[in-house]
Design a protein around this motif. Structure first.
Motif, PDB file in Angstrom:
ATOM      1  N   VAL A 323      -1.977 -74.881 -22.370  1.00  0.00           N
ATOM      2  CA  VAL A 323      -3.260 -74.894 -23.075  1.00  0.00           C
ATOM      3  C   VAL A 323      -3.196 -74.008 -24.321  1.00  0.00           C
ATOM      4  O   VAL A 323      -3.661 -74.387 -25.409  1.00  0.00           O
ATOM      5  CB  VAL A 323      -4.381 -74.442 -22.121  1.00  0.00           C
ATOM      6  N   LEU A 324      -2.623 -72.801 -24.189  1.00  0.00           N
ATOM      7  CA  LEU A 324      -2.522 -71.889 -25.327  1.00  0.00           C
ATOM      8  C   LEU A 324      -1.673 -72.483 -26.438  1.00  0.00           C
ATOM      9  O   LEU A 324      -2.047 -72.437 -27.626  1.00  0.00           O
ATOM     10  CB  LEU A 324      -1.938 -70.552 -24.867  1.00  0.00           C
ATOM     11  N   ARG A 325      -0.509 -73.043 -26.100  1.00  0.00           N
ATOM     12  CA  ARG A 325       0.374 -73.604 -27.126  1.00  0.00           C
ATOM     13  C   ARG A 325      -0.231 -74.837 -27.788  1.00  0.00           C
ATOM     14  O   ARG A 325      -0.116 -75.024 -29.003  1.00  0.00           O
ATOM     15  CB  ARG A 325       1.717 -73.949 -26.488  1.00  0.00           C
ATOM     16  N   THR A 326      -0.885 -75.674 -26.976  1.00  0.00           N
ATOM     17  CA  THR A 326      -1.497 -76.876 -27.550  1.00  0.00           C
ATOM     18  C   THR A 326      -2.588 -76.509 -28.538  1.00  0.00           C
ATOM     19  O   THR A 326      -2.685 -77.092 -29.632  1.00  0.00           O
ATOM     20  CB  THR A 326      -2.063 -77.750 -26.423  1.00  0.00           C
ATOM     21  N   ALA A 327      -3.440 -75.542 -28.175  1.00  0.00           N
ATOM     22  CA  ALA A 327      -4.513 -75.128 -29.082  1.00  0.00           C
ATOM     23  C   ALA A 327      -3.952 -74.504 -30.363  1.00  0.00           C
ATOM     24  O   ALA A 327      -4.464 -74.744 -31.467  1.00  0.00           O
ATOM     25  CB  ALA A 327      -5.441 -74.150 -28.383  1.00  0.00           C
ATOM     26  N   THR A 328      -2.896 -73.690 -30.238  1.00  0.00           N
ATOM     27  CA  THR A 328      -2.302 -73.055 -31.416  1.00  0.00           C
ATOM     28  C   THR A 328      -1.691 -74.107 -32.345  1.00  0.00           C
ATOM     29  O   THR A 328      -1.864 -74.050 -33.569  1.00  0.00           O
ATOM     30  CB  THR A 328      -1.238 -72.039 -30.980  1.00  0.00           C
ATOM     31  N   ARG A 329      -0.977 -75.076 -31.768  1.00  0.00           N
ATOM     32  CA  ARG A 329      -0.377 -76.120 -32.613  1.00  0.00           C
ATOM     33  C   ARG A 329      -1.449 -76.930 -33.329  1.00  0.00           C
ATOM     34  O   ARG A 329      -1.298 -77.310 -34.495  1.00  0.00           O
ATOM     35  CB  ARG A 329       0.493 -77.040 -31.761  1.00  0.00           C
ATOM     36  N   PRO A 334      -3.234 -78.251 -39.578  1.00  0.00           N
ATOM     37  CA  PRO A 334      -3.939 -78.397 -40.866  1.00  0.00           C
ATOM     38  C   PRO A 334      -3.550 -77.326 -41.877  1.00  0.00           C
ATOM     39  O   PRO A 334      -3.517 -77.586 -43.087  1.00  0.00           O
ATOM     40  CB  PRO A 334      -5.414 -78.268 -40.473  1.00  0.00           C
ATOM     41  N   LEU A 335      -3.227 -76.102 -41.394  1.00  0.00           N
ATOM     42  CA  LEU A 335      -2.835 -75.040 -42.311  1.00  0.00           C
ATOM     43  C   LEU A 335      -1.480 -75.315 -42.939  1.00  0.00           C
ATOM     44  O   LEU A 335      -1.207 -74.858 -44.061  1.00  0.00           O
ATOM     45  CB  LEU A 335      -2.791 -73.705 -41.560  1.00  0.00           C
ATOM     46  N   LEU A 336      -0.615 -76.053 -42.249  1.00  0.00           N
ATOM     47  CA  LEU A 336       0.734 -76.335 -42.755  1.00  0.00           C
ATOM     48  C   LEU A 336       0.828 -77.691 -43.443  1.00  0.00           C
ATOM     49  O   LEU A 336       1.919 -78.087 -43.858  1.00  0.00           O
ATOM     50  CB  LEU A 336       1.727 -76.289 -41.583  1.00  0.00           C
ATOM     51  N   ARG A 356       6.892 -72.505 -44.571  1.00  0.00           N
ATOM     52  CA  ARG A 356       5.771 -71.625 -44.876  1.00  0.00           C
ATOM     53  C   ARG A 356       6.134 -70.168 -44.606  1.00  0.00           C
ATOM     54  O   ARG A 356       5.732 -69.252 -45.352  1.00  0.00           O
ATOM     55  CB  ARG A 356       4.571 -72.035 -44.015  1.00  0.00           C
ATOM     56  N   LEU A 357       6.882 -69.911 -43.543  1.00  0.00           N
ATOM     57  CA  LEU A 357       7.285 -68.552 -43.178  1.00  0.00           C
ATOM     58  C   LEU A 357       8.804 -68.480 -43.087  1.00  0.00           C
ATOM     59  O   LEU A 357       9.383 -68.447 -41.983  1.00  0.00           O
ATOM     60  CB  LEU A 357       6.650 -68.157 -41.839  1.00  0.00           C
ATOM     61  N   GLU A 390      -0.261 -67.171 -35.673  1.00  0.00           N
ATOM     62  CA  GLU A 390      -1.344 -67.854 -36.369  1.00  0.00           C
ATOM     63  C   GLU A 390      -1.912 -66.984 -37.495  1.00  0.00           C
ATOM     64  O   GLU A 390      -2.211 -67.478 -38.590  1.00  0.00           O
ATOM     65  CB  GLU A 390      -2.437 -68.222 -35.373  1.00  0.00           C
ATOM     66  N   ARG A 391      -2.037 -65.671 -37.255  1.00  0.00           N
ATOM     67  CA  ARG A 391      -2.538 -64.770 -38.310  1.00  0.00           C
ATOM     68  C   ARG A 391      -1.558 -64.720 -39.486  1.00  0.00           C
ATOM     69  O   ARG A 391      -1.969 -64.700 -40.645  1.00  0.00           O
ATOM     70  CB  ARG A 391      -2.748 -63.367 -37.736  1.00  0.00           C
ATOM     71  N   GLU A 392      -0.274 -64.736 -39.142  1.00  0.00           N
ATOM     72  CA  GLU A 392       0.729 -64.695 -40.206  1.00  0.00           C
ATOM     73  C   GLU A 392       0.667 -65.942 -41.070  1.00  0.00           C
ATOM     74  O   GLU A 392       0.808 -65.862 -42.298  1.00  0.00           O
ATOM     75  CB  GLU A 392       2.116 -64.534 -39.582  1.00  0.00           C
ATOM     76  N   VAL A 393       0.425 -67.079 -40.453  1.00  0.00           N
ATOM     77  CA  VAL A 393       0.329 -68.315 -41.239  1.00  0.00           C
ATOM     78  C   VAL A 393      -0.931 -68.297 -42.106  1.00  0.00           C
ATOM     79  O   VAL A 393      -0.920 -68.719 -43.277  1.00  0.00           O
ATOM     80  CB  VAL A 393       0.322 -69.529 -40.297  1.00  0.00           C
ATOM     81  N   ARG A 394      -2.025 -67.798 -41.566  1.00  0.00           N
ATOM     82  CA  ARG A 394      -3.270 -67.795 -42.327  1.00  0.00           C
ATOM     83  C   ARG A 394      -3.231 -66.836 -43.508  1.00  0.00           C
ATOM     84  O   ARG A 394      -3.872 -67.074 -44.530  1.00  0.00           O
ATOM     85  CB  ARG A 394      -4.435 -67.423 -41.389  1.00  0.00           C
ATOM     86  N   THR A 395      -2.490 -65.766 -43.375  1.00  0.00           N
ATOM     87  CA  THR A 395      -2.441 -64.760 -44.445  1.00  0.00           C
ATOM     88  C   THR A 395      -1.283 -64.976 -45.394  1.00  0.00           C
ATOM     89  O   THR A 395      -1.144 -64.226 -46.374  1.00  0.00           O
ATOM     90  CB  THR A 395      -2.331 -63.365 -43.839  1.00  0.00           C
ATOM     91  N   SER A 396      -0.418 -65.952 -45.130  1.00  0.00           N
ATOM     92  CA  SER A 396       0.744 -66.147 -46.007  1.00  0.00           C
ATOM     93  C   SER A 396       0.373 -66.950 -47.240  1.00  0.00           C
ATOM     94  O   SER A 396      -0.628 -67.700 -47.233  1.00  0.00           O
ATOM     95  CB  SER A 396       1.850 -66.866 -45.232  1.00  0.00           C
TER      96      SER A 396
END
Length: 396
Positions: A323-329, A334-336, A356-357, A390-396
């Protein structure tokens, strides 16, 4: 604030909704009751049952009884074993319509009466339950349908009658047993005559159809019935019944299922099968799920905590990690710039994440598509690492 605004919303089902739910069951119950009443009404005038010489119904035997009386044969109808044994004399014919209905003690008493008599005994539809006692040397084979059969034997009564409607029980004779075997069905006889000492003999008839009113006038049924039952001046027509008190004197302990007539067992099996089909029918999806408004508002955090407690109680770390991995992906796609339908594809998501990273120290493949955590501590670390990614992707 008005009273109408503060009154709690009732969640009790309305009368219309209750009727909608129970109307199908009520209709079925009503049909069963109406059918039962109709059958009881139609059968309320029936005084006798199948093979009863007093019954004029299609399954009765009044026609052959009247023909026998016209030939000078005296008929005594017995409904209990005591009546049958008392009425049987050395010069009489004893007809037993359903010998398999007799208990072991009743069969032994009846066999002793047969041995004392110098007359004839006719057993109709005798099967495995009664053959060992009443007709030693004969065993029952698989039953066959009733149809027009030729005699195929030298028994005078059969050769004079010709073809008759027989079938039902088929019989096997043990080696060394002297017997006349007639009317074979698929190679096995449906009528067997066992000669005894002097003029005594026992006749086995696989099916009662030649004695019924609706078949007596067909083929040679009447001729065979009159010859088998009219060879002596007196005929004892024994109709075994479960109401016979002699059945309760059997010393052999019976199981519960042996006390239930076979018809009820088959009926129960059919009802169980019908209930299974009804459950499958009612369990099928009739359409999309209908959302209902909850009577109270439920915060998302409470639902999340409740679901987490269920996962923890079941030790379902694999489900929780999925559940955690599915929600994160789903949030990262959309961010990627990855389409939502490709969010769970490693071939599409991981290259976009690496682009991206490029300098990240985390292993994206292990985080997003790795194995299930081994313990609760590993599951907590996985949740923290996914949040950090996820925070790293949002702030990159």
């Amino acid at each position: 604030m008005s009273r109408a605004a503060t009154a709690p919303t009732s969640t009790a089902p309305s009368a219309r909704r209750v009727w909608t739910r129970v109307r199908s069951a009520a209709l079925v119950v009503a049909l069963v009751l109406i059918g039962g009443i109709a059958l009881a009404t139609m059968r309320s005038g029936d005084a006798h049952g199948a093979l009863d010489p007093r019954s004029a119904d299609p399954s009765g035997s009044r026609a052959v009884a009247e023909l026998l009386k016209a030939r000078g044969v005296t008929i005594t109808v017995a409904t209990t074993l005591d009546e049958a044994t008392a009425a049987t004399d050395p010069a009489s014919t004893l007809l037993v319509t359903t010998p398999d209905l007799l208990t072991g003690t009743q069969q032994a008493t009846l066999h002793a009466t047969m041995a004392r008599s110098t007359g004839r005994t006719v057993l109709v539809g005798a099967g495995t339950a009664s053959l060992d006692t009443l007709a030693p040397g004969i065993t029952a084979a698989t039953s066959a349908s009733v149809r027009n059969l030729a005699p195929s034997c030298a028994l005078p009564a059969a050769t004079r009658a010709g073809s008759v409607d027989l079938g039902g029980e088929r019989y096997l004779t043990s080696p060394g047993t002297t017997a006349d075997t007639c009317y074979p069905s698929d190679g096995l006889p449906t009528l067997v005559r066992l000669p005894g000492p002097g003029t005594t003999d026992t006749v086995l008839i696989g099916s009662p159809d030649i004695l019924s009113n609706n078949r007596l006038d067909q083929q040679g049924n009447a001729s065979l019935a009159l010859q088998l039952l009219g060879s002596r001046p007196h005929l004892v027509w024994y109709l075994p019944s479960l109401a016979d008190t002699s059945a309760t004197t059997d010393d052999t302990p019976d199981s519960f299922f042996s006390l239930i007539p076979s018809g009820w067992l088959w009926g129960t099996l059919q009802l169980a099968f019908a209930a299974l089909l009804a459950a499958i029918w009612r369990g099928r999806r009739l359409g999309p799920l209908v959302t209902e408004r909850l009577p109270v508002a439920l915060r998302a955090s409470e639902a999340t905590e409740g679901r987490a407690r269920l996962y923890r109680k079941a030790d379902a770390r694999d489900r929780a990690a999925t559940v955690l991995r599915t929600a994160t992906r789903a949030r990262l796609a959309p961010l990627l710039g990855v389409a939502r339908q490709d969010a769970h594809s490693p071939e599409r998501l991981l290259p976009a994440l690496s682009a991206r990273l490029p300098g990240t120290t985390a292993d994206p493949r292990t985080l997003l598509f790795g194995p299930a955590p081994a313990d609760d501590a590993a599951l907590i670390r996985l949740a923290d690492q996914l949040d950090a990614l996820e925070r790293e992707v949002r702030t990159s």
